[in-house]
Design a protein around this motif. Structure first.
Motif, short mmCIF file in Angstrom:
data_model
loop_
_atom_site.label_atom_id
_atom_site.label_comp_id
_atom_site.label_asym_id
_atom_site.label_seq_id
_atom_site.Cartn_x
_atom_site.Cartn_y
_atom_site.Cartn_z
N LEU A 77 0.82 -1.21 0.00
CA LEU A 77 0.00 0.00 0.00
C LEU A 77 0.86 1.26 0.00
CD1 LEU A 77 -2.87 -0.68 2.58
CD2 LEU A 77 -2.85 -1.11 0.12
N PRO A 78 0.55 2.22 -0.85
CA PRO A 78 1.21 3.53 -0.76
C PRO A 78 0.87 4.19 0.57
CG PRO A 78 0.01 3.29 -2.85
CD PRO A 78 -0.42 2.16 -1.97
N ARG A 79 1.78 4.98 1.05
CA ARG A 79 1.58 5.64 2.35
C ARG A 79 0.31 6.50 2.35
NH1 ARG A 79 6.40 8.43 5.82
NH2 ARG A 79 5.18 8.93 7.69
N GLU A 80 0.05 7.19 1.23
CA GLU A 80 -1.12 8.06 1.18
C GLU A 80 -2.42 7.27 1.23
OE1 GLU A 80 0.57 7.71 -3.09
OE2 GLU A 80 1.33 7.95 -1.03
N VAL A 81 -2.35 5.97 0.97
CA VAL A 81 -3.53 5.11 1.08
C VAL A 81 -3.70 4.62 2.51
CG1 VAL A 81 -4.52 2.88 0.44
CG2 VAL A 81 -3.62 4.39 -1.32
N TYR A 82 -2.64 4.03 3.10
CA TYR A 82 -2.84 3.47 4.43
C TYR A 82 -3.02 4.54 5.51
CZ TYR A 82 2.29 3.66 5.50
OH TYR A 82 3.59 4.03 5.73
N GLU A 83 -2.61 5.76 5.23
CA GLU A 83 -2.80 6.83 6.20
C GLU A 83 -4.22 7.39 6.20
OE1 GLU A 83 0.31 9.70 5.68
OE2 GLU A 83 1.70 8.56 6.96
N THR A 84 -5.10 6.87 5.32
CA THR A 84 -6.50 7.30 5.36
C THR A 84 -7.27 6.67 6.52
OG1 THR A 84 -7.17 5.53 3.82
CG2 THR A 84 -6.59 7.66 2.85
N ALA A 85 -6.66 5.70 7.20
CA ALA A 85 -7.29 5.10 8.37
C ALA A 85 -7.00 5.94 9.60
CB ALA A 85 -6.77 3.69 8.58
N LYS A 86 -8.03 6.32 10.34
CA LYS A 86 -7.87 7.25 11.46
C LYS A 86 -7.07 6.67 12.62
CE LYS A 86 -12.35 7.91 11.35
NZ LYS A 86 -13.73 8.32 11.71
N LEU A 87 -7.24 5.39 12.91
CA LEU A 87 -6.57 4.78 14.05
C LEU A 87 -5.32 3.99 13.66
CD1 LEU A 87 -9.65 3.48 16.10
CD2 LEU A 87 -8.40 5.64 16.33
N GLY A 88 -5.16 3.70 12.40
CA GLY A 88 -3.97 2.98 11.95
C GLY A 88 -4.28 1.87 10.96
N ALA A 89 -3.25 1.42 10.27
CA ALA A 89 -3.34 0.32 9.31
C ALA A 89 -2.35 -0.75 9.72
CB ALA A 89 -3.04 0.83 7.90
N PHE A 90 -2.79 -2.01 9.61
CA PHE A 90 -1.89 -3.09 9.98
C PHE A 90 -1.93 -4.19 8.94
CE2 PHE A 90 -5.88 -4.75 11.64
CZ PHE A 90 -5.78 -6.13 11.45
N ASN A 91 -0.90 -5.02 8.97
CA ASN A 91 -0.79 -6.15 8.04
C ASN A 91 -0.63 -7.44 8.84
OD1 ASN A 91 -0.29 -7.15 5.19
ND2 ASN A 91 1.56 -7.88 6.18
N LEU A 92 -1.16 -8.54 8.29
CA LEU A 92 -0.93 -9.87 8.82
C LEU A 92 0.13 -10.53 7.96
CD1 LEU A 92 -1.83 -12.30 10.68
CD2 LEU A 92 -3.27 -12.99 8.74
N HIS A 93 1.21 -10.99 8.59
CA HIS A 93 2.32 -11.61 7.86
C HIS A 93 2.51 -13.04 8.32
CE1 HIS A 93 5.95 -11.48 5.41
NE2 HIS A 93 6.61 -12.07 6.39
N GLY A 94 2.84 -13.94 7.37
CA GLY A 94 2.94 -15.36 7.66
C GLY A 94 4.28 -15.82 8.19
N SER A 95 4.85 -15.09 9.14
CA SER A 95 6.06 -15.52 9.84
C SER A 95 6.13 -14.79 11.17
CB SER A 95 7.32 -15.22 9.02
OG SER A 95 7.67 -13.86 9.09
#
Length: 316
Positions: free
Chosen positions: A85-103
């Motif tokens: 995700l580009p920064r300008e996209v994930y920063e549209t979330a007011k409380l934060g954006a997170f990812n689930l990673h398989g390790s």
């Protein structure tokens, strides 16, 4: 935000927990399969099932897409098996954006964490949720969830378990962020290891390795993309996918200790045993070009193999 089957349990779990997203973002529909029929991603189909609005931008940098996210006023972006995700996209979330990673980050940062971990013979892996930042897979960790890895488990086995563990982690992460209790822990970059994408040339079996490492390599690439080797069935060089093996034990089979050059067939009478740098592996499942996957007995019934034949001796 997600695309493949791995992300579907996370979406289902959010809905079941009363945390249904205001919208789901996935890739555009595209042709797939032999008939090239246009299909929706697994996550897109799940969103339709739950009646959740679907966004399918051609580009994540599209300003219209970003504006649509702003209009939705999301509190949190939950990202599972999606694009960067580009920064300008994930920063549209007011409380934060997170990812689930398989390790268990910072181990195995990259596109193929499950495969690379099993290649290394790990006995434990898991999933990590972390806050997004511009550098991929480096954000502060919200939580880890661990699981053991058996010595004969394949990437497919571990994938299926992690997607269920991951769904639980996604729900817990959303709850922590929403309640203000998600205290991110910085990753130790000194402990980081890479998990780059796997290409066809990366999947060729190197018989000049110990049997245990060859076994780990095979199970790390099963069922997809499939570790492969070359052989000559009598009609010229051909590739063979090796999908399941075990480290061969001459004591367990009642045979005397045998040795051969790496890639040499030691036994083809009911069992297919192939020598490695040290030790040997027994092939349990394989797949010839254009054929279905089959157990070793069925493969041997259609293959004219005798001890002394070689795998990996020619290019295909």
């Amino acid at each position: 935000m997600g695309t493949p089957d791995f992300a579907v349990p996370s979406l289902d779990a959010l809905v079941e927990a009363g945390l249904a997203p205001v919208a789901v973002v996935t890739v555009p529909d595209k042709p797939a399969g032999r008939g090239r029929k246009v299909r929706r991603s697994a996550v897109g189909e799940a969103a339709d099932h739950h009646g959740i609005p679907l966004l399918q931008p051609q580009s994540l940098k599209d300003e219209a897409f970003r504006q649509r996210l702003i209009e939705l006023e999301p509190d949190i972006h939950a990202v599972v098996a999606f694009r960067i995700l580009p920064r300008e996209v994930y920063e549209t979330a007011k409380l934060g954006a997170f990812n689930l990673h398989g390790s268990l980050l910072p181990a195995y940062r990259g596109a193929a964490p499950i495969n690379r971990a099993i290649m290394d013979g790990v006995t434990e892996t898991g999933v990590t949720t972390f806050f997004l930042r511009p550098s991929v897979d480096t954000g502060d960790v919200i939580l880890w969830r661990r699981t053991p890895v058996g010595p004969d488990e394949t990437a497919g086995d571990v994938h299926d378990r992690l997607m269920e563990i991951g769904a639980e982690a996604v729900v817990e992460t959303v709850r922590r962020i929403a309640s203000g209790k998600a205290e991110g822990q910085p990753q130790d970059d000194a402990l980081a290891s890479p998990a780059p994408k796997i290409f066809r040339e990366d999947a060729e079996i190197d018989w000049n390795r110990p049997a245990g490492r060859v076994h780990d390599f095979v199970r790390a690439l099963s069922p997809y993309p499939g570790a492969w080797t070359t052989w000559d069935p009598g009609t010229g060089s051909e590739t063979l996918k090796v999908l399941r093996t075990r480290v061969w034990s001459p004591e367990a089979s009642g045979d005397a200790e045998a040795s051969g050059a790496p890639g040499e067939v030691l036994d083809a009478s009911g069992a297919l045993v192939i020598a490695c740098e040290t030790g040997a592996v027994e092939v349990l499942e394989a797949q010839r070009q254009g054929k279905r996957r089959m157990d070793a007995a069925d493969f041997l019934n259609g293959a004219d193999l005798t001890p002394g034949a070689r795998f990996g001796a020619a290019e295909a």
